[in-house]
Write a protein that holds these residues in place. Structure first.
Motif, short mmCIF file in Angstrom:
data_model
loop_
_atom_site.label_atom_id
_atom_site.label_comp_id
_atom_site.label_asym_id
_atom_site.label_seq_id
_atom_site.Cartn_x
_atom_site.Cartn_y
_atom_site.Cartn_z
N VAL A 495 0.84 -1.20 0.00
CA VAL A 495 0.00 0.00 0.00
C VAL A 495 0.88 1.26 0.00
O VAL A 495 0.61 2.23 -0.71
CB VAL A 495 -0.93 -0.02 1.23
CG1 VAL A 495 -1.72 1.28 1.32
CG2 VAL A 495 -1.87 -1.21 1.17
N HIS A 496 1.94 1.24 0.81
CA HIS A 496 2.85 2.38 0.85
C HIS A 496 3.51 2.61 -0.50
O HIS A 496 3.66 3.76 -0.95
CB HIS A 496 3.90 2.15 1.94
CG HIS A 496 5.06 3.09 1.89
ND1 HIS A 496 4.91 4.46 1.89
CD2 HIS A 496 6.41 2.87 1.83
CE1 HIS A 496 6.11 5.04 1.84
NE2 HIS A 496 7.02 4.09 1.79
N TRP A 497 3.91 1.56 -1.18
CA TRP A 497 4.50 1.71 -2.50
C TRP A 497 3.49 2.24 -3.50
O TRP A 497 3.85 3.01 -4.41
CB TRP A 497 5.09 0.37 -2.96
CG TRP A 497 6.50 0.17 -2.47
CD1 TRP A 497 6.93 0.21 -1.18
CD2 TRP A 497 7.65 -0.06 -3.28
NE1 TRP A 497 8.28 0.00 -1.11
CE2 TRP A 497 8.76 -0.17 -2.39
CE3 TRP A 497 7.87 -0.20 -4.63
CZ2 TRP A 497 10.05 -0.40 -2.84
CZ3 TRP A 497 9.17 -0.44 -5.09
CH2 TRP A 497 10.24 -0.53 -4.20
N ALA A 498 2.23 1.83 -3.38
CA ALA A 498 1.20 2.38 -4.26
C ALA A 498 1.04 3.88 -4.03
O ALA A 498 0.85 4.64 -4.99
CB ALA A 498 -0.12 1.65 -4.03
N ASP A 499 1.14 4.31 -2.78
CA ASP A 499 1.09 5.75 -2.49
C ASP A 499 2.25 6.48 -3.15
O ASP A 499 2.12 7.66 -3.51
CB ASP A 499 1.13 5.99 -0.97
CG ASP A 499 -0.15 5.56 -0.28
OD1 ASP A 499 -1.19 5.48 -0.96
OD2 ASP A 499 -0.11 5.32 0.95
N ARG A 500 3.37 5.80 -3.29
CA ARG A 500 4.53 6.41 -3.94
C ARG A 500 4.45 6.31 -5.47
O ARG A 500 5.36 6.77 -6.17
CB ARG A 500 5.82 5.71 -3.47
CG ARG A 500 6.16 6.00 -2.02
CD ARG A 500 7.06 4.94 -1.41
NE ARG A 500 8.33 4.75 -2.11
CZ ARG A 500 9.23 3.84 -1.76
NH1 ARG A 500 8.98 3.03 -0.73
NH2 ARG A 500 10.36 3.72 -2.43
N GLY A 501 3.38 5.69 -5.98
CA GLY A 501 3.23 5.54 -7.42
C GLY A 501 4.11 4.47 -8.01
O GLY A 501 4.47 4.52 -9.19
N ARG A 502 4.45 3.44 -7.21
CA ARG A 502 5.34 2.38 -7.67
C ARG A 502 4.69 1.03 -7.42
O ARG A 502 3.85 0.87 -6.52
CB ARG A 502 6.69 2.46 -6.94
CG ARG A 502 7.40 3.79 -7.12
CD ARG A 502 8.82 3.74 -6.60
NE ARG A 502 9.61 2.74 -7.32
CZ ARG A 502 10.86 2.43 -7.00
NH1 ARG A 502 11.44 3.04 -5.99
NH2 ARG A 502 11.52 1.51 -7.67
N ASP A 503 5.08 0.05 -8.23
CA ASP A 503 4.54 -1.30 -8.12
C ASP A 503 5.50 -2.15 -7.31
O ASP A 503 6.63 -2.44 -7.74
CB ASP A 503 4.35 -1.89 -9.52
CG ASP A 503 3.68 -3.28 -9.48
OD1 ASP A 503 3.39 -3.77 -8.37
OD2 ASP A 503 3.48 -3.87 -10.56
N PHE A 504 5.05 -2.56 -6.13
CA PHE A 504 5.89 -3.34 -5.23
C PHE A 504 6.27 -4.67 -5.85
O PHE A 504 7.38 -5.19 -5.61
CB PHE A 504 5.13 -3.55 -3.91
CG PHE A 504 5.89 -4.32 -2.87
CD1 PHE A 504 6.78 -3.68 -2.03
CD2 PHE A 504 5.70 -5.69 -2.73
CE1 PHE A 504 7.48 -4.40 -1.05
CE2 PHE A 504 6.39 -6.41 -1.77
CZ PHE A 504 7.28 -5.76 -0.92
N ASP A 505 5.39 -5.26 -6.66
CA ASP A 505 5.60 -6.60 -7.21
C ASP A 505 6.14 -6.59 -8.63
O ASP A 505 6.20 -7.65 -9.27
CB ASP A 505 4.29 -7.38 -7.16
CG ASP A 505 3.80 -7.58 -5.73
OD1 ASP A 505 4.53 -8.20 -4.94
OD2 ASP A 505 2.71 -7.10 -5.41
N ALA A 506 6.54 -5.43 -9.12
CA ALA A 506 7.06 -5.37 -10.48
C ALA A 506 8.41 -6.08 -10.57
O ALA A 506 9.17 -6.12 -9.60
CB ALA A 506 7.21 -3.91 -10.93
N ALA A 507 8.68 -6.65 -11.72
CA ALA A 507 9.97 -7.32 -11.92
C ALA A 507 11.10 -6.30 -11.81
O ALA A 507 11.05 -5.22 -12.41
CB ALA A 507 9.99 -7.99 -13.29
N GLY A 508 12.11 -6.65 -11.02
CA GLY A 508 13.25 -5.76 -10.85
C GLY A 508 12.98 -4.55 -9.99
O GLY A 508 13.76 -3.59 -10.01
N ALA A 509 11.87 -4.56 -9.22
CA ALA A 509 11.56 -3.42 -8.35
C ALA A 509 12.68 -3.24 -7.33
O ALA A 509 13.17 -4.19 -6.74
CB ALA A 509 10.23 -3.65 -7.63
#
Length: 640
Positions: A495-509
């Motif tokens: 949820v915190h990463w979504a607030d940052r506009g980023r995908d926590f589960d993206a490849a190579g995150a």
């Protein structure tokens, strides 16, 4: 009987604050009264603004204020303005004002402008969001605001969340404009800018660091102080290679190129450049000794004798008031090397650090001998328990905290929340992720601040019922270890990463697991991030957690969910308390002690065993059995 002259007493005009005038301008522009009440007044504080309780009350109040100002303008304004207002009243029944005519009315109705008073609440003069942030820190009146500014100096706003330097300067400027009516003044250095950094290669020399160099000195009762990275020493006390050479300088070839004492100390500290926490701690102790030796003792560091070292050991127990003060930014003029008298343990630590530093200077043949070798450590008491596990939250309180965090993080998920409310919820989500990292994985605050997404992976030993993630961190003494991360923590991080506009589960995150959403506009923050990814320092993350915990404690206590004891415990909980919470909770759920040791990163199993308290428990149980068999209720004592 003759008629007696009668005196007509005209009541003084009602006075209005700056907030009232701002609200009236919105009212004149046909903005809904309900929206005005929300924007300019604090609905949660009806004592400050009872007229903002309802839309109807707001409209009546502003209408009466408009009529009062028009009456004063008719009495004190120009003939042209008066004629315009009279025409509007005849045509519409009341004066219809535009933004221009309202400004003219305000100028003509100066009698209605209230003068600030020290006892006035901040909500009377500042907008609700600013007033709420001030009152949350215990600043409820203008006098308390002035006292706070004078106590904290130019960086006073850093202790008030989300005020910022620009708004802080505006507040201070307003206080200065009203010094005469307030009867109190803001100190001259309150809005003083922080010392500006200089370009690399400038300001170097005896100071050895970047920044505005300050030559320390002055009388001990009013010293001229500076932190180590900005200080310079007078030439006669520098211990340099010329005529001011220290009396303890070695005569043989030195292994370091140090023309004076500060350069030699910088060479010593440079050894710890990759161990930042250790470097900060050693710098603190060495800069204190340099400041004391030059200002109080009047000797160069390379001329210090055993007598000087013994005198400094006594100084550690009772630092001079001029050397002590509240914690302040190192770049500010109010920084002091001490915050008060040191504990016996801290005094002993300082002596050991100085002894080791001087021993290294002897080893590299900068000094001829080590005067600290003849100085004994201050007497200390060996604590029964080295780690303060009593800071850990009990299981029930920890569960209550987790539920309260979930509630705060969902507060704006439903409906059309205001931007400010959404920002507050995002901040709560950052705090939740950080608290769970420490409370469910036993991380230290520095480890939580430095944890990165690329070091977090799903454990191959997870079960479908209870997935476990594994996080690799670098702990104390640069030791790498892997800790478990709970599914609840991973959900909070997503949820915190979504607030940052980023995908926590993206490849190579990749990137910090916990990071601020916005980099502050301060020069220090911009310089530290350098245009790269935002990240928290350990201290900043600890402040965020501490503020969230205090807010939780106040809210839960107000709602009746906490006992007085739990309220005190939670209010005083630091970020490190959640690491202890994990340790005690893990042992209570029968996690093997050696596993707990591995997760917490303790070098010794003895340190981890404090969470078990087996020795103390056996001692108390044995004492209980002993006292149970020592019942002397039937024993008769013969006084003879």
């Amino acid at each position: 009987m003759a008629n007696l002259p009668q005196t007509l007493t005209v009541p003084p005009p009602r006075t209005y604050t700056r907030t009232d005038f701002a609200a009236l301008r919105a009212f004149v522009q046909r903005i809904e009264p309900a929206a005005i009440a929300r924007r300019y007044y604090d609905a949660d504080d009806p004592d400050q603004a009872p007229h903002a309780a309802t839309s109807e009350a707001m409209a009546r109040y502003l209408g009466a204020m408009r009529d009062e100002l028009v009456r004063l303008a008719l009495l004190n304004g120009s003939s042209v303005l008066a004629e315009h207002l009279k025409t509007s009243i005849r045509r519409h029944g009341s004066a219809r004002l535009t933004a221009v005519t309202l400004r003219m009315v305000e100028q003509a109705a100066q009698l209605a402008a209230a003068t600030p008073s020290p006892a006035h609440g901040v909500g009377l003069w500042f907008r609700p969001l600013v007033a709420q942030r001030l009152t949350a820190e215990g600043i409820s009146t203008l006098q308390e605001l002035i006292d706070w500014c004078n106590r904290h100096g130019g960086s006073w706003w850093r202790s008030v969340p989300r005020i910022g330097p620009l708004r802080a300067r505006t507040i201070v400027a307003w206080l200065r404009r009203h010094e005469a009516t307030l009867g109190a003044r803001v100190d001259a250095d309150v809005d003083e800018r922080e010392l500006a950094p200089v370009a690399a290669g400038q300001g170097e020399g005896q100071g050895g660091g970047q920044g505005t160099v300050v030559v320390i000195g002055g009388p001990p009762e009013a010293p001229r102080l500076a932190p180590f990275e900005r200080l310079a020493v007078p030439a006669e006390l520098s211990g340099g290679n010329d005529t001011h050479r220290g009396t303890n300088r070695a005569g043989a070839f030195a292994f370091i190129r140090a023309p004076h004492d500060l350069a030699a100390i910088h060479a010593y500290l440079h050894r710890y450049r990759d161990r930042l926490a250790t470097c900060r701690a050693y710098t603190r102790e060495l800069e204190r000794f340099v400041l004391w030796a030059v200002i109080v003792r009047g000797v160069a560091v390379s001329s210090a004798t055993v007598e000087d070292c013994e005198a400094y050991k006594d100084f550690l127990a009772r630092p001079a008031p001029a050397f002590s003060g509240p914690k302040r930014p190192r770049a500010g003029g109010r920084w002091r090397p001490f915050t008060g008298a040191l504990s016996a343990g801290s005094q002993a630590y300082a002596v050991r650090v100085l002894r080791a530093a001087f021993a290294w200077l002897v080893d590299v043949r900068y000094l001829a001998g080590n005067p600290w070798a003849a100085v004994t450590d201050p007497v200390t008491v060996t604590r029964e328990v080295a780690v303060q596990v009593e800071r850990a939250l009990p299981a029930q309180l920890w569960a209550t905290v987790r539920r309260a965090l979930e509630t705060h993080c969902r507060a704006a998920d439903v409906g059309h929340a205001a931007d400010q409310e959404r920002d507050d919820v995002r901040q709560w989500r950052i705090a939740r992720a950080a608290i769970l990292l420490m409370g469910d994985s036993g991380l230290r605050r520095a480890e939580a601040a430095a944890a990165r997404r690329e070091d977090l992976r799903l454990s191959p030993f997870s079960t479908g019922r209870a997935p476990v993630w594994a996080l690799t961190v670098i702990g104390k003494r640069r030791r790498q270890r892997t800790v478990p991360v709970s599914a609840a923590t991973v959900r909070a991080l997503r949820v915190h990463w979504a607030d940052r506009g980023r995908d926590f589960d993206a490849a190579g995150a990749g990137g910090p697991l916990v990071a601020p959403l916005v980099i502050p506009g301060t020069r220090a923050a911009q310089d530290r991030h350098g245009g790269g990814e935002a990240s928290y320092t350990a201290d900043a993350l600890a402040r965020l957690v501490r503020a969230a915990v205090r807010d939780l404690a106040a809210t839960l206590a107000r709602q009746g969910y906490l006992s007085p004891d739990d309220t005190v415990r939670l209010t005083g909980a630091s970020a490190h308390a959640f690491r202890h919470t994990f340790g005690t909770g893990a042992v209570a759920r029968d996690m093997p002690v050696d596993v707990v040791q591995q997760v917490l990163g303790h070098a010794s199993l003895q340190t981890t065993s404090i969470y078990v308290r087996a020795g103390q428990q056996r001692m108390l149980e044995a004492a209980a059995r002993y006292y149970a068999g020592d019942d002397d209720s039937d024993v008769t004592v013969n006084p003879a």
